[in-house]
Design a protein around this motif. Structure first.
Motif, PDB file in Angstrom:
ATOM      1  N   GLU A  77       0.836  -1.210   0.000  1.00  0.00           N
ATOM      2  CA  GLU A  77       0.000   0.000   0.000  1.00  0.00           C
ATOM      3  C   GLU A  77       0.872   1.263   0.000  1.00  0.00           C
ATOM      4  N   ALA A  78       1.942   1.234   0.810  1.00  0.00           N
ATOM      5  CA  ALA A  78       2.807   2.411   0.924  1.00  0.00           C
ATOM      6  C   ALA A  78       3.510   2.697  -0.405  1.00  0.00           C
ATOM      7  N   ILE A  79       4.060   1.661  -1.035  1.00  0.00           N
ATOM      8  CA  ILE A  79       4.788   1.879  -2.299  1.00  0.00           C
ATOM      9  C   ILE A  79       3.808   2.249  -3.409  1.00  0.00           C
ATOM     10  N   ASN A  80       2.646   1.594  -3.440  1.00  0.00           N
ATOM     11  CA  ASN A  80       1.622   1.969  -4.434  1.00  0.00           C
ATOM     12  C   ASN A  80       1.284   3.454  -4.316  1.00  0.00           C
ATOM     13  N   ASN A  81       1.124   3.932  -3.095  1.00  0.00           N
ATOM     14  CA  ASN A  81       0.799   5.348  -2.883  1.00  0.00           C
ATOM     15  C   ASN A  81       1.908   6.257  -3.421  1.00  0.00           C
ATOM     16  N   VAL A  82       3.152   5.875  -3.113  1.00  0.00           N
ATOM     17  CA  VAL A  82       4.282   6.693  -3.593  1.00  0.00           C
ATOM     18  C   VAL A  82       4.265   6.764  -5.119  1.00  0.00           C
ATOM     19  N   VAL A 123       9.745   3.490   4.025  1.00  0.00           N
ATOM     20  CA  VAL A 123       9.652   3.707   2.576  1.00  0.00           C
ATOM     21  C   VAL A 123      10.104   5.133   2.309  1.00  0.00           C
ATOM     22  N   VAL A 124      11.158   5.263   1.506  1.00  0.00           N
ATOM     23  CA  VAL A 124      11.786   6.568   1.294  1.00  0.00           C
ATOM     24  C   VAL A 124      11.660   6.952  -0.180  1.00  0.00           C
ATOM     25  N   ASP A 125      11.214   8.166  -0.428  1.00  0.00           N
ATOM     26  CA  ASP A 125      11.080   8.615  -1.816  1.00  0.00           C
ATOM     27  C   ASP A 125      11.399  10.102  -1.897  1.00  0.00           C
ATOM     28  N   ARG A 126      11.553  10.571  -3.126  1.00  0.00           N
ATOM     29  CA  ARG A 126      11.760  12.002  -3.370  1.00  0.00           C
ATOM     30  C   ARG A 126      10.639  12.518  -4.266  1.00  0.00           C
ATOM     31  N   ALA A 127       9.433  12.061  -3.973  1.00  0.00           N
ATOM     32  CA  ALA A 127       8.261  12.421  -4.761  1.00  0.00           C
ATOM     33  C   ALA A 127       7.513  13.565  -4.078  1.00  0.00           C
ATOM     34  N   LEU A 128       6.341  13.896  -4.621  1.00  0.00           N
ATOM     35  CA  LEU A 128       5.487  14.876  -3.947  1.00  0.00           C
ATOM     36  C   LEU A 128       5.087  14.291  -2.593  1.00  0.00           C
ATOM     37  N   PRO A 129       5.255  15.074  -1.520  1.00  0.00           N
ATOM     38  CA  PRO A 129       4.903  14.524  -0.200  1.00  0.00           C
ATOM     39  C   PRO A 129       3.392  14.374  -0.018  1.00  0.00           C
ATOM     40  N   ILE A 130       3.022  13.491   0.915  1.00  0.00           N
ATOM     41  CA  ILE A 130       1.620  13.387   1.313  1.00  0.00           C
ATOM     42  C   ILE A 130       1.301  14.638   2.123  1.00  0.00           C
ATOM     43  N   GLU A 131       0.221  15.323   1.807  1.00  0.00           N
ATOM     44  CA  GLU A 131      -0.148  16.507   2.590  1.00  0.00           C
ATOM     45  C   GLU A 131      -0.514  16.093   4.008  1.00  0.00           C
ATOM     46  N   ALA A 132      -0.111  16.958   4.961  1.00  0.00           N
ATOM     47  CA  ALA A 132      -0.367  16.630   6.369  1.00  0.00           C
ATOM     48  C   ALA A 132      -1.848  16.360   6.613  1.00  0.00           C
ATOM     49  N   ALA A 133      -2.707  17.150   5.969  1.00  0.00           N
ATOM     50  CA  ALA A 133      -4.148  16.980   6.186  1.00  0.00           C
ATOM     51  C   ALA A 133      -4.611  15.609   5.717  1.00  0.00           C
ATOM     52  N   ASP A 149      13.595  18.374   3.178  1.00  0.00           N
ATOM     53  CA  ASP A 149      14.560  18.599   2.089  1.00  0.00           C
ATOM     54  C   ASP A 149      14.260  17.745   0.860  1.00  0.00           C
ATOM     55  N   GLY A 150      12.978  17.614   0.560  1.00  0.00           N
ATOM     56  CA  GLY A 150      12.598  16.877  -0.645  1.00  0.00           C
ATOM     57  C   GLY A 150      12.571  15.377  -0.483  1.00  0.00           C
ATOM     58  N   GLU A 151      12.901  14.889   0.729  1.00  0.00           N
ATOM     59  CA  GLU A 151      12.867  13.445   0.963  1.00  0.00           C
ATOM     60  C   GLU A 151      11.733  13.098   1.919  1.00  0.00           C
ATOM     61  N   ASN A 152      10.925  12.132   1.517  1.00  0.00           N
ATOM     62  CA  ASN A 152       9.803  11.697   2.350  1.00  0.00           C
ATOM     63  C   ASN A 152      10.108  10.313   2.905  1.00  0.00           C
ATOM     64  N   ARG A 153       9.664  10.100   4.125  1.00  0.00           N
ATOM     65  CA  ARG A 153       9.957   8.835   4.791  1.00  0.00           C
ATOM     66  C   ARG A 153       8.725   8.393   5.572  1.00  0.00           C
ATOM     67  N   LEU A 154       8.174   7.272   5.186  1.00  0.00           N
ATOM     68  CA  LEU A 154       7.049   6.689   5.928  1.00  0.00           C
ATOM     69  C   LEU A 154       7.612   5.546   6.764  1.00  0.00           C
ATOM     70  N   ARG A 155       7.519   5.683   8.081  1.00  0.00           N
ATOM     71  CA  ARG A 155       8.067   4.656   8.980  1.00  0.00           C
ATOM     72  C   ARG A 155       6.921   3.857   9.596  1.00  0.00           C
ATOM     73  N   MET A 156       6.960   2.563   9.367  1.00  0.00           N
ATOM     74  CA  MET A 156       5.885   1.684   9.855  1.00  0.00           C
ATOM     75  C   MET A 156       6.501   0.629  10.765  1.00  0.00           C
ATOM     76  N   THR A 157       5.954   0.487  11.938  1.00  0.00           N
ATOM     77  CA  THR A 157       6.529  -0.435  12.919  1.00  0.00           C
ATOM     78  C   THR A 157       5.530  -1.513  13.307  1.00  0.00           C
ATOM     79  N   LYS A 158       6.009  -2.746  13.317  1.00  0.00           N
ATOM     80  CA  LYS A 158       5.209  -3.876  13.815  1.00  0.00           C
ATOM     81  C   LYS A 158       5.907  -4.394  15.058  1.00  0.00           C
ATOM     82  N   LEU A 159       5.200  -4.376  16.171  1.00  0.00           N
ATOM     83  CA  LEU A 159       5.791  -4.846  17.417  1.00  0.00           C
ATOM     84  C   LEU A 159       5.682  -6.373  17.488  1.00  0.00           C
ATOM     85  N   ILE A 160       6.701  -6.970  18.069  1.00  0.00           N
ATOM     86  CA  ILE A 160       6.711  -8.421  18.224  1.00  0.00           C
ATOM     87  C   ILE A 160       6.377  -8.739  19.678  1.00  0.00           C
TER      88      ILE A 160
END
Lengths: 68, 145
Positions: B45-50, B78-88, B130-141
């Protein structure tokens, strides 16, 4: 009837496509899902799409549900 | 034990399933099947969105995936240099799955990706700098016991 028994993975794009199919069938159409397993079955319940698409274990059961 | 591995994939939708399966395999010793399913789905889902929204469907752009394995958690970035997701859009709290199943027009065909990620993962953060977007997703064990 959509037979998903051979499908191991569905994402939201796939789910959206299935919803689009149902919408194209129009108000008199219905679509039943057969054979969804594991993560595919969980995706339907997680997104509550199982309220829109009845899930059936087999194609025969799905066909029966639509002809009933 | 802790380890980290970095993957890079072209912004082509046909590559997404492959990278998600690779990440699933990397996490296999740390997660049970259901948690691995959650990670695989969230990453897709994250990469599809990017690719679809950030890079507007254009191939040939970079999407980075950083997998970090720790005793108590698996973290996927997931790290990209695309248009960022708007905060809203990112903070939107409305639930796309709170639809009226008796009204077909109300059933969503899209806009489900971020909500699915939030439902599947334990922590989700988004940073854009600085033009880099990072979506951090954590799964706890959960601790074995």
């Amino acid at each position: 009837v959509l037979d998903l028994s051979g499908v191991e993975f569905v994402d939201s794009s796939g789910l959206g496509a299935i919803v689009s199919c149902l919408k194209r069938l129009g108000p008199r159409g219905s679509l039943a899902i057969a054979g969804a397993q594991g993560s595919v079955q969980r995706l339907f319940t997680l997104t509550r799409m199982d309220r829109v698409f009845p899930l059936h274990e087999t194609v025969d059961a799905a066909v029966d549900s639509l002809s009933g | 034990m802790s380890a980290a591995i970095q993957l890079a994939v072209d912004s082509d939708l046909s590559h997404v399933a492959l990278v998600a399966r690779a990440v699933r395999a990397i996490c296999a010793d740390f997660l049970d099947a259901e948690a691995a399913d959650a990670v695989e789905l969230s990453l897709v889902e994250a990469i599809n969105n990017v690719i679809k929204h950030g890079y507007e469907g254009k191939p040939g752009k970079d999407v980075g995936v950083l997998v970090s394995l720790q005793k108590d958690r698996v973290t996927i970035e997931v790290v990209d240099r695309a248009l960022p997701i708007e905060a809203a859009v990112f903070e939107r709290s409305s639930d796309p799955f709170a639809f009226d199943e008796t009204n077909l027009d109300d059933v969503p065909e899209g806009g489900m990706g971020l909500a699915l990620i939030r439902m599947s993962m334990d922590e989700v953060e988004y940073m854009s700098r600085d033009g880099e977007n990072r979506l951090r997703m954590t799964k706890l064990i959960p601790p074995r016991g």
